[in-house]
Design a protein around this motif. Structure first.
Motif, short mmCIF file in Angstrom:
data_model
loop_
_atom_site.label_atom_id
_atom_site.label_comp_id
_atom_site.label_asym_id
_atom_site.label_seq_id
_atom_site.Cartn_x
_atom_site.Cartn_y
_atom_site.Cartn_z
N UNK A 38 29.49 54.26 80.73
CA UNK A 38 28.94 55.66 80.45
C UNK A 38 30.05 56.37 79.78
N UNK A 39 31.50 56.16 79.92
CA UNK A 39 32.32 56.98 79.09
C UNK A 39 32.21 55.90 77.83
N UNK A 40 31.64 55.31 77.77
CA UNK A 40 31.91 54.49 75.90
C UNK A 40 30.90 54.74 75.60
N UNK A 41 29.85 55.35 75.91
CA UNK A 41 28.80 55.97 75.37
C UNK A 41 28.66 57.05 75.38
N UNK A 42 29.60 57.87 76.13
CA UNK A 42 29.83 59.15 75.85
C UNK A 42 30.48 59.65 74.66
N UNK A 43 31.88 58.94 74.44
CA UNK A 43 32.95 59.35 73.25
C UNK A 43 32.22 59.37 72.51
N UNK A 266 23.24 62.14 54.04
CA UNK A 266 21.69 61.81 53.45
C UNK A 266 20.17 62.58 53.71
N UNK A 267 20.67 63.79 54.64
CA UNK A 267 19.63 64.13 55.41
C UNK A 267 19.01 63.30 56.49
N UNK A 268 19.15 62.32 57.03
CA UNK A 268 18.16 61.87 57.58
C UNK A 268 18.74 61.78 59.33
N UNK A 269 18.10 61.31 59.47
CA UNK A 269 18.18 61.21 61.02
C UNK A 269 18.69 60.08 61.94
N UNK A 270 19.82 59.88 61.98
CA UNK A 270 20.37 58.57 62.45
C UNK A 270 20.38 57.86 63.75
N UNK A 271 20.35 55.93 63.36
CA UNK A 271 20.28 55.86 64.55
C UNK A 271 21.85 54.88 64.49
N UNK A 272 22.30 54.16 65.83
CA UNK A 272 23.30 53.52 65.91
C UNK A 272 22.96 52.08 66.73
N UNK A 273 23.50 51.93 66.45
CA UNK A 273 23.34 50.36 67.69
C UNK A 273 24.72 49.76 68.42
N UNK A 274 25.07 50.52 68.46
CA UNK A 274 26.89 49.75 69.58
C UNK A 274 26.41 48.54 70.82
N UNK A 275 26.89 47.20 70.86
CA UNK A 275 26.74 46.54 72.13
C UNK A 275 28.18 46.53 72.75
N UNK A 276 28.88 45.92 72.07
CA UNK A 276 30.19 45.66 72.36
C UNK A 276 31.32 46.70 72.61
N UNK A 277 31.10 48.05 71.85
CA UNK A 277 31.58 48.34 71.72
C UNK A 277 31.85 49.49 73.01
N UNK A 278 30.29 49.81 73.63
CA UNK A 278 29.76 50.05 74.84
C UNK A 278 29.97 49.80 76.21
N UNK A 279 30.18 48.22 76.07
CA UNK A 279 30.08 47.07 77.33
C UNK A 279 31.77 46.03 77.52
N UNK A 280 31.37 45.81 75.97
CA UNK A 280 32.56 45.23 76.02
C UNK A 280 33.85 45.61 77.41
N UNK A 281 34.72 46.29 77.21
CA UNK A 281 35.60 46.82 77.86
C UNK A 281 35.34 47.01 79.65
#
Ligand SMILES: *Cc1c(COP(=O)(O)O)cnc(C)c1O
Length: 431
Positions: A38-43, A266-281
């Motif tokens: 949860x900490x990685x997601x929040x960061x 860009x003025x656009x709504x941004x989406x991100x798709x992290x996987x490893x960064x959140x759950x790897x460690x």
């Protein structure tokens, strides 16, 4: 930050001694730290607070329902790559409008199911797929939102198997073809092109490839604007690297510092798709030493976890730090064993029980002298660990446990012999 630390002689996950978990649940065992996850997601969320992106955790990194639920509860959306992941995502309680769906090979039935469930959009990877989505949407009498996955042709400086944004990779659509699609968009009645998507690779440790890719996207967006094309979303994918060994990956704050100014432009709504960064460690694989075997040339430590449990070393020659659960000192320094038998070290190959020479967790690794019954933790195994595991050699896949402070919650039971043959059919009579 991660919650796997030595306290005294023992390696802990949050407030639980991992050796106790190994004894209680058996090995091989995946152990996850809820707070690290949860900490990685929040960061990441906090680093980009200014633009409030939709963070769609990439399900394939670790698709256990409990992991998905923990992140969904914190506001995450999900990035999926198959109909099976769609099923999991909805089962875990993800709102359909927070699901984005990438994959070069979506089948007709997968597309139909996702449209019916009302996902946010498909990340479309080819013209054929776009036509297929159009056809299916028409049949269902719907207008479907899509984002065009662009292959920006940038070098992410990572392992060749996890590079996805070069024109020699199978992913995405080149800028020129994408522009043609936009020119034809009015003819595609059952499709609304609402965004652009990139995902350039995995375990990327620097911000520079992202800056390069996003810069290319901005000039493309400007070109489209000049032609009167309006889109809502820019999905910048995942790929953020983590520490396995001596890497010094960009932190969430570094990353935001480099790309936020570009994203705001860009003025656009941004989406991100992290996987490893959140759950790897946030996860380790716990295994037990079965035998220590010396050959005239080598010393092998044979453990009860193999390439079917964690394939990254075999597949990518990936490095995972391996720690003894009961140790004396600094977890980062294998050589500083101050007391008892641990003073002695040896260079060993740590291998699994599988009948393949490629079945190893570490090669030529300096370890304290290990003996039968010792428990080891293969670190940073939360991403692409269990989710890539298999039943090869008819091995039952590992159990998974989530630790929340002092509580250990079983989130996946070990498979049984019956599970191994569940879908097999024994022909009646002789063949
Ligand atoms: C695998 C994948 C991700 C996640 O990659 P990580 O390196 O784990 O962050 C994100 N987006 C897409 C489209 C993917 O295929």
């Amino acid at each position: 930050m991660h919650e796997f630390k030595y306290k005294g002689k023992d390696l802990y996950c949050e407030d639980i001694k991992i050796a106790d978990l190994a004894r209680r649940f058996g090995t091989p065992l995946y152990v996850y730290s809820y707070h690290t996850l949860v900490d990685h997601f929040t960061k990441l969320k906090n680093a980009f607070r200014e633009i409030n992106p939709l963070i769609c955790y990439s399900v394939k990194a670790n698709s256990n329902l409990a992991i998905l639920k923990a992140l969904i509860d914190k506001g995450a959306g999900l990035d999926i790559v198959s109909g099976g992941e769609l099923f999991r995502a909805l089962k875990a309680g993800c709102p359909a409008k927070k699901i984005v769906y990438a994959s070069v090979g979506k089948t007709g039935s997968e597309i139909e199911e996702a449209i019916k469930k009302g996902i946010l959009f498909f990340n479309v990877e080819s013209i054929g797929e776009l036509e297929n989505i159009t056809r299916i949407s028409k049949k269902l009498g719907k207008v479907t939102n899509v984002a065009i996955r662009i292959n920006p042709d940038v070098e992410p400086k990572t392992h060749k198997y996890i590079t996805t944004g070069k024109l020699t990779n199978k992913f995405g659509i080149d800028f020129k073809s994408a522009q043609q699609i936009f020119l034809l968009r009015r003819a595609l009645k059952n499709i609304r092109i609402s965004g652009l998507h990139i995902h350039i690779g995995s375990q990327i440790t620097e911000s520079q490839p992202y800056v390069a890719a996003i810069t290319k996207m901005i000039s493309f967006i400007n070109k489209l604007k000049a032609e009167g094309v309006v889109i809502d979303y820019l999905n910048i994918g995942g790929g953020l690297g983590i520490v396995y060994d001596k890497e010094t990956p960009q932190t969430a704050i570094d990353y935001a510092g480099k790309i936020l100014p570009l994203l705001k432009r860009t003025g656009l709504k941004i989406i991100m798709e992290p996987g490893r960064f959140i759950v790897g460690n946030a996860g380790v694989l716990v295994t037990k030493v079965l035998y220590v075997k010396k050959t005239p040339k080598k010393e092998f430590v044979i453990v009860d976890a193999g390439m079917n449990d964690l394939v990254r070393p075999s597949l990518y020659e990936a490095y995972h730090n391996i720690l003894l659960l009961q140790e004396t000192g600094d977890p980062d320094v294998h050589l500083r064993f101050s007391r008892d038998r641990r003073q002695e070290t040896a260079k060993v190959d740590i291998v699994g029980p599988i009948c393949e020479s490629g079945d190893f967790l570490a090669k030529e690794r300096m370890m304290p002298r290990l003996k039968e019954g010792d428990y080891l933790a293969v670190m940073s195994a939360g991403a692409y660990g269990f989710s890539m595991s298999s039943n090869y050699n008819s091995r039952k896949r590992a159990q998974e446990v989530m630790v929340v402070n002092k509580r250990a919650i079983l989130i996946r039971k070990r498979e049984t012999n019956q599970d191994l043959i569940r879908n097999e059919i024994m022909p009646k009579g002789s063949l």
